[in-house]
Scaffold this motif. Structure first.
Motif, PDB file in Angstrom:
ATOM      1  N   ARG A   3      11.691 -27.125   6.571  1.00  0.00           N
ATOM      2  CA  ARG A   3      10.260 -27.050   6.835  1.00  0.00           C
ATOM      3  C   ARG A   3       9.918 -26.429   8.181  1.00  0.00           C
ATOM      4  N   LYS A   4      10.950 -26.166   9.021  1.00  0.00           N
ATOM      5  CA  LYS A   4      10.694 -25.638  10.354  1.00  0.00           C
ATOM      6  C   LYS A   4      11.262 -24.227  10.504  1.00  0.00           C
ATOM      7  N   ALA A   5      10.591 -23.452  11.355  1.00  0.00           N
ATOM      8  CA  ALA A   5      11.058 -22.095  11.659  1.00  0.00           C
ATOM      9  C   ALA A   5      10.903 -21.828  13.142  1.00  0.00           C
ATOM     10  N   GLU A 122      17.449 -31.066  12.143  1.00  0.00           N
ATOM     11  CA  GLU A 122      17.055 -30.469  10.858  1.00  0.00           C
ATOM     12  C   GLU A 122      17.546 -29.028  10.769  1.00  0.00           C
ATOM     13  N   PRO A 123      17.852 -28.560   9.563  1.00  0.00           N
ATOM     14  CA  PRO A 123      18.073 -27.122   9.392  1.00  0.00           C
ATOM     15  C   PRO A 123      16.765 -26.380   9.631  1.00  0.00           C
ATOM     16  N   PHE A 124      16.856 -25.122  10.019  1.00  0.00           N
ATOM     17  CA  PHE A 124      15.645 -24.364  10.317  1.00  0.00           C
ATOM     18  C   PHE A 124      15.869 -22.882  10.037  1.00  0.00           C
ATOM     19  N   VAL A 150      20.459 -24.330   0.893  1.00  0.00           N
ATOM     20  CA  VAL A 150      20.398 -25.618   0.195  1.00  0.00           C
ATOM     21  C   VAL A 150      21.532 -25.723  -0.828  1.00  0.00           C
ATOM     22  N   LYS A 151      21.780 -24.649  -1.544  1.00  0.00           N
ATOM     23  CA  LYS A 151      22.821 -24.668  -2.573  1.00  0.00           C
ATOM     24  C   LYS A 151      24.208 -24.871  -1.980  1.00  0.00           C
ATOM     25  N   HIS A 152      24.508 -24.188  -0.866  1.00  0.00           N
ATOM     26  CA  HIS A 152      25.861 -24.210  -0.304  1.00  0.00           C
ATOM     27  C   HIS A 152      25.992 -25.119   0.917  1.00  0.00           C
ATOM     28  N   GLN A 153      24.870 -25.700   1.367  1.00  0.00           N
ATOM     29  CA  GLN A 153      24.897 -26.640   2.489  1.00  0.00           C
ATOM     30  C   GLN A 153      25.568 -26.028   3.727  1.00  0.00           C
ATOM     31  N   GLY A 154      25.082 -24.847   4.084  1.00  0.00           N
ATOM     32  CA  GLY A 154      25.605 -24.188   5.266  1.00  0.00           C
ATOM     33  C   GLY A 154      24.616 -23.186   5.824  1.00  0.00           C
ATOM     34  N   VAL A 208      19.072 -18.772   8.382  1.00  0.00           N
ATOM     35  CA  VAL A 208      18.833 -20.209   8.255  1.00  0.00           C
ATOM     36  C   VAL A 208      20.034 -20.893   8.885  1.00  0.00           C
ATOM     37  N   PHE A 209      19.774 -21.805   9.827  1.00  0.00           N
ATOM     38  CA  PHE A 209      20.855 -22.468  10.550  1.00  0.00           C
ATOM     39  C   PHE A 209      20.823 -23.972  10.331  1.00  0.00           C
ATOM     40  N   MET A 210      22.011 -24.529  10.217  1.00  0.00           N
ATOM     41  CA  MET A 210      22.157 -25.965  10.352  1.00  0.00           C
ATOM     42  C   MET A 210      21.993 -26.292  11.847  1.00  0.00           C
ATOM     43  N   PRO A 211      21.586 -27.498  12.194  1.00  0.00           N
ATOM     44  CA  PRO A 211      21.290 -27.798  13.603  1.00  0.00           C
ATOM     45  C   PRO A 211      22.498 -27.716  14.532  1.00  0.00           C
ATOM     46  N   ASP A 212      23.716 -27.687  13.984  1.00  0.00           N
ATOM     47  CA  ASP A 212      24.883 -27.602  14.866  1.00  0.00           C
ATOM     48  C   ASP A 212      25.014 -26.246  15.552  1.00  0.00           C
ATOM     49  N   ILE A 213      24.178 -25.260  15.178  1.00  0.00           N
ATOM     50  CA  ILE A 213      24.195 -23.992  15.902  1.00  0.00           C
ATOM     51  C   ILE A 213      23.912 -24.213  17.383  1.00  0.00           C
TER      52      ILE A 213
END
Length: 292
Positions: A3-5, A122-124, A150-154, A208-213
Motif C-alpha cells: 500500500r506504500k510507495a 512493510e514491502p513498498f 506477492v506471488k514469489h514473496q521477494g 518493489v522491495f521487501m523492507p530488508d532493503i
C-alpha cells in the motif's frame, strides 16, 4: 497487500539547465500534466494509497502542486469552470502524500534510505520521479511488479528489453528465467560492454522491495561518483535471498534527457483528443518538407 510507495525527486536535473535552475525536472510537463503527477497516477492506479516523496532544494513546487489551492479553486468555481475545478481538486486527493527532505545529494540509495521510518516493516514500491512507464496491457507497470512480489514473496525490479548495442547505458540483469517474463536474479551488471552483457534486460525505473532493503543500504559504502548506489545494495541482497526481475508489458519514457522528453511529449500529444489530429497533420507536413 502493498500500500506504500516511495518516489525520489531530489536531483538537480542538470541536463535541463537553465530551465531546472529554479524548477524541478519532475514538474516538466507532458502536454499539460507534470511528469511526477503521471508517476503518482500510476502508483494510485496500482492500488497504492500512501506515498512518500524524497525531495531536495528547489523542489517546493512539487509540494505545492499536490496541496490544495483554495484561491484557485474559488476562482474556478466563481467562473463556472467545473471541469478544471474537478481536475485541480483531484490532484490533491489522489493519495496520502508525504514529503521528506534529502539533506545532501548522496545518490539514489541514500534517497531511498530516508523512507525507512515511513515504510516501517512493510514491502513498498519505488517509482523514479523522472521516468514514465506506459502500460501496453492496461495493467499499470507498478501493479505488474506488485503481483510478482506477492506471488514469489521477494523484491522485484522492472526490466525492459533494450537493443544490444545500447546495454552499456543501463544496469543489466544477469538472471535465470523462471516463468514467462519472470527471472530469478543472479546479479546486476552496471553498463556492461555489449560483448560482455549477460542479457539485454535493463532496469526500467520501477521496483518493489521487501523492507530488508534498508538493512542492505545501511551496509553499502559509497560507490560510483562517491554516492550510495541502490544497485550496489541490490547486488548484495540478491546474493543472500531470492530477488526477481520481471519483463514489463509497457514502454519506459525517461524524461531525464531533452530528446526523450520531446519524444514523450509528442507521443502523449498524439493521444490527446484536443490536439492529436492537428498535430499529426503538422508532423506529416514537417516530414514532407524536410525530404523535399
Amino acid at each position: 497487500m502493498i500500500r506504500k510507495a516511495v518516489i525520489p525527486a531530489a536531483g538537480f536535473g542538470t541536463r535541463f539547465l537553465p530551465l531546472t535552475k529554479a524548477q524541478p525536472k519532475e514538474m516538466l510537463p507532458i502536454v499539460d500534466t507534470p511528469t511526477i503527477q503521471l508517476v503518482v497516477e500510476e502508483a494510485v492506479e496500482s492500488g497504492i494509497t500512501d506515498i512518500l516523496m524524497v525531495i531536495g532544494k528547489s523542489k517546493r513546487a512539487i509540494e505545492e502542486h499536490f496541496d490544495r489551492n483554495f484561491e484557485l479553486e474559488h476562482e474556478l468555481a466563481e467562473k463556472g469552470k467545473n471541469d478544471l475545478l474537478d481536475q485541480v481538486r483531484q490532484v490533491s486527493s489522489m493519495a496520502n502524500i508525504h514529503f521528506v527532505w534529502q539533506k545532501e545529494l548522496n545518490g539514489l540509495g541514500d534517497a531511498v534510505s530516508y523512507a525507512r521510518n515511513h515504510v516501517g516493516n512493510e514491502p513498498f514500491a519505488l517509482l523514479l520521479g523522472d521516468t514514465i512507464l506506459e502500460s501496453y496491457s492496461g495493467v499499470p507497470v507498478t501493479r505488474q511488479l506488485m503481483d510478482v512480489a506477492v506471488k514469489h514473496q521477494g523484491s522485484v525490479v522492472a526490466l525492459e528489453e533494450v537493443p544490444v548495442e545500447k546495454v552499456n547505458r543501463y544496469g543489466i540483469l544477469d538472471g535465470t528465467e523462471m516463468d514467462d517474463g519472470v527471472f530469478r536474479v543472479n546479479d546486476f551488471i552496471e553498463k556492461p560492454h555489449p560483448s560482455e552483457a549477460p542479457s539485454n534486460l535493463a532496469f526500467a525505473g520501477r521496483y518493489v522491495f521487501m523492507p530488508d532493503i534498508f538493512d542492505f543500504l545501511m551496509q553499502t559504502g559509497r560507490g560510483k561518483h562517491n554516492e550510495i548506489q541502490l544497485t550496489d545494495a541490490m547486488r548484495t541482497m540478491a546474493q543472500s535471498r531470492p530477488m526477481f526481475g520481471t519483463r514489463i508489458e509497457g514502454k519506459r519514457h525517461d524524461i531525464g534527457n531533452k530528446l526523450d522528453f520531446i519524444k514523450t511529449n509528442i507521443r502523449y500529444a498524439l493521444k490527446h483528443p484536443d490536439m492529436k489530429d492537428e498535430l499529426a497533420e503538422f508532423l506529416d507536413d514537417l516530414v514532407k518538407k524536410r525530404f523535399q
